[in-house]
Enzyme design. Structure first.
Site, mmCIF file in Angstrom:
data_model
loop_
_atom_site.group_PDB
_atom_site.id
_atom_site.type_symbol
_atom_site.label_atom_id
_atom_site.label_comp_id
_atom_site.label_asym_id
_atom_site.label_seq_id
_atom_site.Cartn_x
_atom_site.Cartn_y
_atom_site.Cartn_z
ATOM 1 N N HIS A 114 0.824 -1.221 0.000
ATOM 2 C CA HIS A 114 0.000 0.000 0.000
ATOM 3 C C HIS A 114 0.854 1.266 0.000
ATOM 4 O O HIS A 114 0.385 2.329 -0.386
ATOM 5 C CB HIS A 114 -1.018 -0.014 1.147
ATOM 6 N N ASP B 219 -0.156 -7.652 1.472
ATOM 7 C CA ASP B 219 0.422 -6.313 1.549
ATOM 8 C C ASP B 219 1.953 -6.365 1.633
ATOM 9 O O ASP B 219 2.543 -6.112 2.690
ATOM 10 C CB ASP B 219 -0.166 -5.577 2.753
ATOM 11 N N GLN C 184 0.458 6.168 11.593
ATOM 12 C CA GLN C 184 0.628 6.667 10.224
ATOM 13 C C GLN C 184 2.071 7.111 9.991
ATOM 14 O O GLN C 184 2.658 7.805 10.814
ATOM 15 C CB GLN C 184 -0.331 7.827 9.952
ATOM 16 N N GLY C 185 2.630 6.692 8.856
ATOM 17 C CA GLY C 185 4.017 6.980 8.535
ATOM 18 C C GLY C 185 4.955 5.834 8.860
ATOM 19 O O GLY C 185 6.091 5.794 8.393
ATOM 20 N N ASP C 186 4.474 4.869 9.668
ATOM 21 C CA ASP C 186 5.273 3.683 9.992
ATOM 22 C C ASP C 186 5.058 2.564 8.983
ATOM 23 O O ASP C 186 5.779 1.555 9.005
ATOM 24 C CB ASP C 186 4.919 3.159 11.390
ATOM 25 N N SER C 187 4.065 2.695 8.114
ATOM 26 C CA SER C 187 3.759 1.666 7.121
ATOM 27 C C SER C 187 5.011 1.185 6.407
ATOM 28 O O SER C 187 5.892 1.979 6.062
ATOM 29 C CB SER C 187 2.793 2.211 6.066
#
Length: 263
Positions: A79, A125, A215-218
């Site tokens: 993603h 993913d 958010q941002g650690d993906s």
């Protein structure tokens, strides 16, 4: 049930370099929880974790994480690559601080996204980036398809990233880390219902919340025993009680990753 807004990619780079610095989350959940700094973690360095990579836009604004598994290959979340091209992505190694200028910056020559991927909450993913410039850093080992026992409930896992420090907060300028326990599949199923695909996903976190990726650690690593065993994928909010973080179960995709690394 729930929509794909729970993926942990920063909203940023999808629009512009200016938006990359914004503190607004992508489809932030409406839950009132306001967890603290990764959430509940501590600062660390890329000297301690040399295989942790920043994935940035062409202006070096970080929006996801990744893990170096060979000198020119980085594992991340599928993603994270939505809407991206080789010209729009850079990988930065050896840089502890988002506002730093040190380390190694590489263009990306190839983006492989799992062909079965449609949405993080449907599983699959995983993506692999091929770098134009070799990274001079220690790589991470990753699980084989036979290593399914690593996901034993209660096992200690380590998470890392530069993500937001609360559901509606700003990114951490310094790399952060925390440890979280692996959650039993049945418990994760109870939390997420049909969105939890046991063959593709594994959950990690405390039942009371408080420590989690955000958010941002993906795309960043879930390490078990120092080995890459998962990829930060999605979750309901960040560090909320009863909703552990959801990670790609890398054993399922280990053979696909190996094929990309050796290609």
């Amino acid at each position: 049930m729930f929509g794909p807004t729970r993926v942990r990619k920063t909203a940023a780079v999808v629009t512009s370099a200016a938006a990359a610095a914004a503190t607004v989350l992508l489809g932030a959940p409406s839950a009132a929880a306001a967890p603290q700094p990764i959430v509940g973690g501590t600062t660390t360095t890329t000297t301690t974790y040399p295989f942790v990579m920043q994935i940035t836009d062409a202006s070096q604004n970080q929006f996801c994480g990744g893990t170096l598994v060979s000198a020119t290959k980085v594992v991340t979340a599928a993603h994270c690559m939505a809407g991206e091209s080789t010209s729009s992505v850079r990988v930065v190694g050896g840089r502890t601080y988002l506002n730093g200028t040190n380390g190694t910056v590489s263009k990306v020559s190839k983006i492989w996204v799992n062909p079965d991927y449609t949405d993080a909450t449907n599983g699959d993913d995983v993506a692999v980036l091929t770098l134009s410039t070799a990274m001079p850093y220690t790589k991470a080992s990753y699980v084989s398809s036979a290593d399914t026992s690593v996901y034993a409930a209660g096992a200690t896992a380590r998470i890392l990233g530069w993500g937001t420090t609360s559901e509606n907060g700003s990114s951490s300028n310094q790399l952060r880390t925390a440890t979280v326990p692996i959650v039993a599949d049945a418990s994760c199923k109870s939390s997420y219902g049909s969105d939890f695909v046991q063959t593709d996903m594994v959950c990690a976190g405390y039942s009371t919340g408080g420590t989690d990726t955000c958010q941002g650690d993906s795309g960043g690593p879930l390490l078990i025993g120092g080995v890459l065993a998962g990829i930060t994928s999605w979750g309901e909010g960040c560090a909320e009680a009863g909703y552990p973080g959801v990670y790609t179960r890398l054993t399922t995709f280990s053979n696909l990753v190996t094929a990309q690394i050796t290609s």
